[in-house]
Design a protein around this motif. Structure first.
Motif, PDB file in Angstrom:
ATOM      1  N   ILE A  77      -5.784  -2.715   0.870  1.00  0.00           N
ATOM      2  CA  ILE A  77      -5.710  -1.438   0.147  1.00  0.00           C
ATOM      3  C   ILE A  77      -5.225  -1.664  -1.297  1.00  0.00           C
ATOM      4  CG2 ILE A  77      -4.553   0.815   0.068  1.00  0.00           C
ATOM      5  CD1 ILE A  77      -6.248   0.911   2.453  1.00  0.00           C
ATOM      6  N   ALA A  78      -4.149  -2.441  -1.434  1.00  0.00           N
ATOM      7  CA  ALA A  78      -3.620  -2.703  -2.780  1.00  0.00           C
ATOM      8  C   ALA A  78      -4.612  -3.533  -3.590  1.00  0.00           C
ATOM      9  CB  ALA A  78      -2.269  -3.404  -2.687  1.00  0.00           C
ATOM     10  N   GLN A  82      -3.948   7.998  -3.514  1.00  0.00           N
ATOM     11  CA  GLN A  82      -3.790   6.812  -4.371  1.00  0.00           C
ATOM     12  C   GLN A  82      -3.979   7.194  -5.841  1.00  0.00           C
ATOM     13  OE1 GLN A  82      -5.940   3.287  -3.102  1.00  0.00           O
ATOM     14  NE2 GLN A  82      -6.030   4.018  -1.010  1.00  0.00           N
ATOM     15  N   GLU A 117       0.807  -1.226   0.000  1.00  0.00           N
ATOM     16  CA  GLU A 117       0.000   0.000   0.000  1.00  0.00           C
ATOM     17  C   GLU A 117       0.836   1.271   0.000  1.00  0.00           C
ATOM     18  OE1 GLU A 117      -2.138  -1.199   3.673  1.00  0.00           O
ATOM     19  OE2 GLU A 117      -1.647   0.805   4.363  1.00  0.00           O
ATOM     20  N   ASP A 162      -3.779   4.780   6.404  1.00  0.00           N
ATOM     21  CA  ASP A 162      -4.029   4.315   5.041  1.00  0.00           C
ATOM     22  C   ASP A 162      -3.896   5.492   4.080  1.00  0.00           C
ATOM     23  OD1 ASP A 162      -4.674   1.890   6.150  1.00  0.00           O
ATOM     24  OD2 ASP A 162      -6.848   2.088   5.864  1.00  0.00           O
TER      25      ASP A 162
END
Ligand code: URA
Length: 195
Positions: free
Chosen positions: A129-130, A104, A47, A98
């Motif tokens: 998350i990824a 992102q 992440e 996060d």
């Protein structure tokens, strides 16, 4: 290693190191671009950098990284020899929170360009998350880790994040099962990784 890909990746890294596109950049010590072989058939995606990664400029070098390396070694994978490791965001989010959706989105073009150069056959997403960003937004990592997905001809596998395994060691056997499955898929799909 593929000389052309290595040169392309190193050009891209140079560009990335001066990135100022989001709010994470003022707090960073280092941009954590990625590590590994430029023509890897297997790419691991986490992440974002933590404290140690931010200090050293390399992904997965803290406690979670040590565990990841052990699991990789168990299935004959090695960041110096046959895989590539990168993150969704290249700069450390404060207090290891996060990465925000906008961070992102801002950072993902770097990963896409890394992917376009390396062209891996298999992508392993480390943690929710990824996996949510790369595989599907509503992924349920506890229920779906170890499953195989296919997108654009690329095999994708979500696995439990090594930091989650450190918090919850009872999940380690299940995570190890996933790595053994990964090893089998690599043997079926890849020519060089175990060559
Ligand atoms: N966790 C991640 O997701 N990535 C790193 O590089 C380190 C810890």
């Amino acid at each position: 290693m593929d000389g052309k890909k290595t040169a392309e990746l190193s050009e891209l890294e140079k560009e990335c190191l001066s990135c100022q596109k989001c709010k994470l950049c003022p707090g960073r010590h280092n941009v954590v671009f990625g590590v590994g072989v430029s023509d890897a058939e297997v790419m691991f995606i986490g992440e974002g950098p933590g404290e140690q990664e931010d200090i050293k400029g390399e992904p997965f070098v803290g406690k979670a990284g040590i565990l990841l390396d052990k699991m990789l070694t168990a299935v004959d994978l090695d960041r110096k020899r046959n895989i590539y490791i990168a993150n969704i965001v290249k700069c450390r989010p404060p207090h290891n929170r996060d990465p925000l959706p906008e961070e992102q989105d801002c950072c993902i073009p770097w990963l896409r360009r890394q992917f376009a150069i390396i062209r891996p056959k298999i992508v392993v997403c480390l943690g929710r998350i990824a996996a949510a960003k790369i595989i599907k937004p509503d992924i349920k990592i506890t229920a779906e880790h170890g499953k195989l997905f296919k997108k654009g001809g690329v095999i994708m596998m979500p696995v439990l994040h090594p930091a989650a395994l450190l918090r919850n060691p009872s999940s380690k056997p299940a995570a190890f099962e996933d790595f053994l499955r990964l090893q089998e898929i690599i043997k079926e799909e890849c020519e060089q990784t175990y060559g």
